[in-house]
Design an enzyme around this catalytic site. Structure first.
Site, short mmCIF file in Angstrom:
data_model
loop_
_atom_site.label_atom_id
_atom_site.label_comp_id
_atom_site.label_asym_id
_atom_site.label_seq_id
_atom_site.Cartn_x
_atom_site.Cartn_y
_atom_site.Cartn_z
N LEU A 46 1.00 -1.30 0.07
CA LEU A 46 0.32 0.08 0.16
C LEU A 46 0.81 1.14 -0.10
O LEU A 46 1.87 1.24 0.72
CB LEU A 46 -0.74 -0.16 1.31
CG LEU A 46 -2.25 -0.71 1.03
CD1 LEU A 46 -2.85 -0.72 2.59
CD2 LEU A 46 -2.84 -0.52 0.28
N ASP A 47 0.57 2.30 -1.00
CA ASP A 47 1.27 3.44 -0.84
C ASP A 47 1.16 4.25 0.57
O ASP A 47 0.19 4.01 1.19
CB ASP A 47 0.67 4.33 -1.94
CG ASP A 47 0.93 3.92 -3.17
OD1 ASP A 47 2.03 3.23 -3.27
OD2 ASP A 47 0.33 4.41 -4.12
N PRO A 48 2.02 5.02 0.76
CA PRO A 48 2.04 5.71 2.31
C PRO A 48 0.87 6.49 2.29
O PRO A 48 -0.05 6.52 3.41
CB PRO A 48 3.29 6.69 2.18
CG PRO A 48 4.16 5.84 1.33
CD PRO A 48 3.50 5.15 0.13
N ARG A 180 -5.35 4.78 -8.93
CA ARG A 180 -4.95 6.13 -9.30
C ARG A 180 -5.14 6.29 -10.83
O ARG A 180 -5.44 7.24 -11.12
CB ARG A 180 -3.56 6.56 -8.77
CG ARG A 180 -2.27 5.91 -9.68
CD ARG A 180 -1.17 6.52 -9.05
NE ARG A 180 -0.65 6.08 -7.56
CZ ARG A 180 0.13 6.66 -6.77
NH1 ARG A 180 0.97 7.43 -7.50
NH2 ARG A 180 0.41 6.09 -5.63
#
Length: 306
Positions: A46-48, A180
């Site tokens: 998971l991205d920050p 995204r």
């Protein structure tokens, strides 16, 4: 000077609710320290910016994490229409603007167009590797690497909230989907831009965010209470068929031999193996042409006896 607690052989799966602002690895290491675990890993980065469900595997569970690589996932995403970000999310700079007065009907049509089997080009700001380095390292230097489109499946896009330019959607998708990029593609279909302002993973491989635990909540528990929250290692492979072997057949597997096994299963099928008293032994591969089981990943004897 206070001595640090010794690391211990913890085995199991923690459903962690990763907070915003931490990388998956940082969240993993924080959880590992809370459990004083010797070994840990996770499934699915998971991205920050993103929050939500992260499966943390301790000890023997790390042997089976790879079998969730193809798991479907679900997300809740918040979009801002009319603005393109350099990173596709709120961490980047706004690099272009367009109309944001999108109607609900327009947005619904775009979501329908991107539901099903589609092709998606991974974003530059991703952990995909090129010549051994993640793409985001090139992107931060302004270098663009050509990426090939990949086949993915969007099972459903549900509109949870619509108040343009803000939109909240729930997405159910296959592995390898970048939300995204999906958000940008939805906007592109309408003739505008969009970027993510929030992203939360709500489900993976049948596990849900409602089953997860925050780092803060874990920190307020004692060791026994924390350990009680761990799921057994075999939950990672529960989608495979299972069988029970007698002690002699289990001993053969552990010694690298191939016990006889006859089931109506396809060849090369992974099979969950248990002892007669219900202990998880590990995964074996069914070799149908010779009616034998071959060990794939086995629990060590100490862990399986625990």
């Amino acid at each position: 000077m206070t001595n640090k607690p010794a690391k211990r052989p913890v085995n199991g799966v923690l459903l962690l609710d990763k907070p915003e602002g931490l990388s998956s690895n940082t969240a993993l290491q924080k959880a590992r320290r809370l459990f004083h675990a010797e070994k840990a890993g996770h499934t699915g980065v998971l991205d920050p910016l993103a929050t939500g469900l992260l499966l943390v595997c301790f000890g023997e569970a790390t042997k089976f994490a790879q079998y969730l690589i193809n798991a479907d996932k679900a997300y809740t995403a918040t979009l801002k229409l009319g603005e393109a970000s350099s990173t596709g999310d709120a961490e980047g700079e706004i690099v272009a603007t367009a109309r944001a007065d999108i109607s609900l009907a327009e947005f619904q049509t775009a979501c329908q167009a991107l539901t099903g089997n589609i092709r998606q080009v991974p974003p530059m700001f991703s952990a995909l590797k090129h010549e051994g380095k993640p793409l985001y390292e090139y992107a931060r230097k302004g270098i663009v690497i050509e990426r090939k489109a990949r086949d993915i499946t969007i099972y459903a896009i549900d509109i949870a909230e619509f108040d343009a330019p803000k939109v909240v959607i729930s997405v159910r998708c296959s592995k390898g989907t970048y939300i995204r990029t999906l958000s940008e593609d939805i906007a592109k279909h309408i003739g505008t831009f969009a970027h993510l302002t929030a992203l939360r993973r709500t489900e993976t491989a049948g596990f849900t965010i409602a089953q997860s635990h925050t780092l803060e909540a874990l920190a307020n528990l004692n060791e026994t209470e924390r350990d009680s929250l761990l799921l057994p290692c075999d939950v990672l492979v529960s989608h495979f068929p299972q069988t029970v072997l007698n002690d002699y057949a289990v001993h053969m597997l552990r010694c690298g031999q191939r016990p006889r096994f006859e089931e109506d299963l396809p060849s090369d099928t992974p099979v969950r193996v248990y002892t007669e008293n219900g202990r998880f032994v590990g995964l074996a591969e069914y070799q149908k042409e010779i009616c034998r089981l071959k060990a794939l990943r086995l629990m060590n004897t100490a862990a399986s006896a625990a």
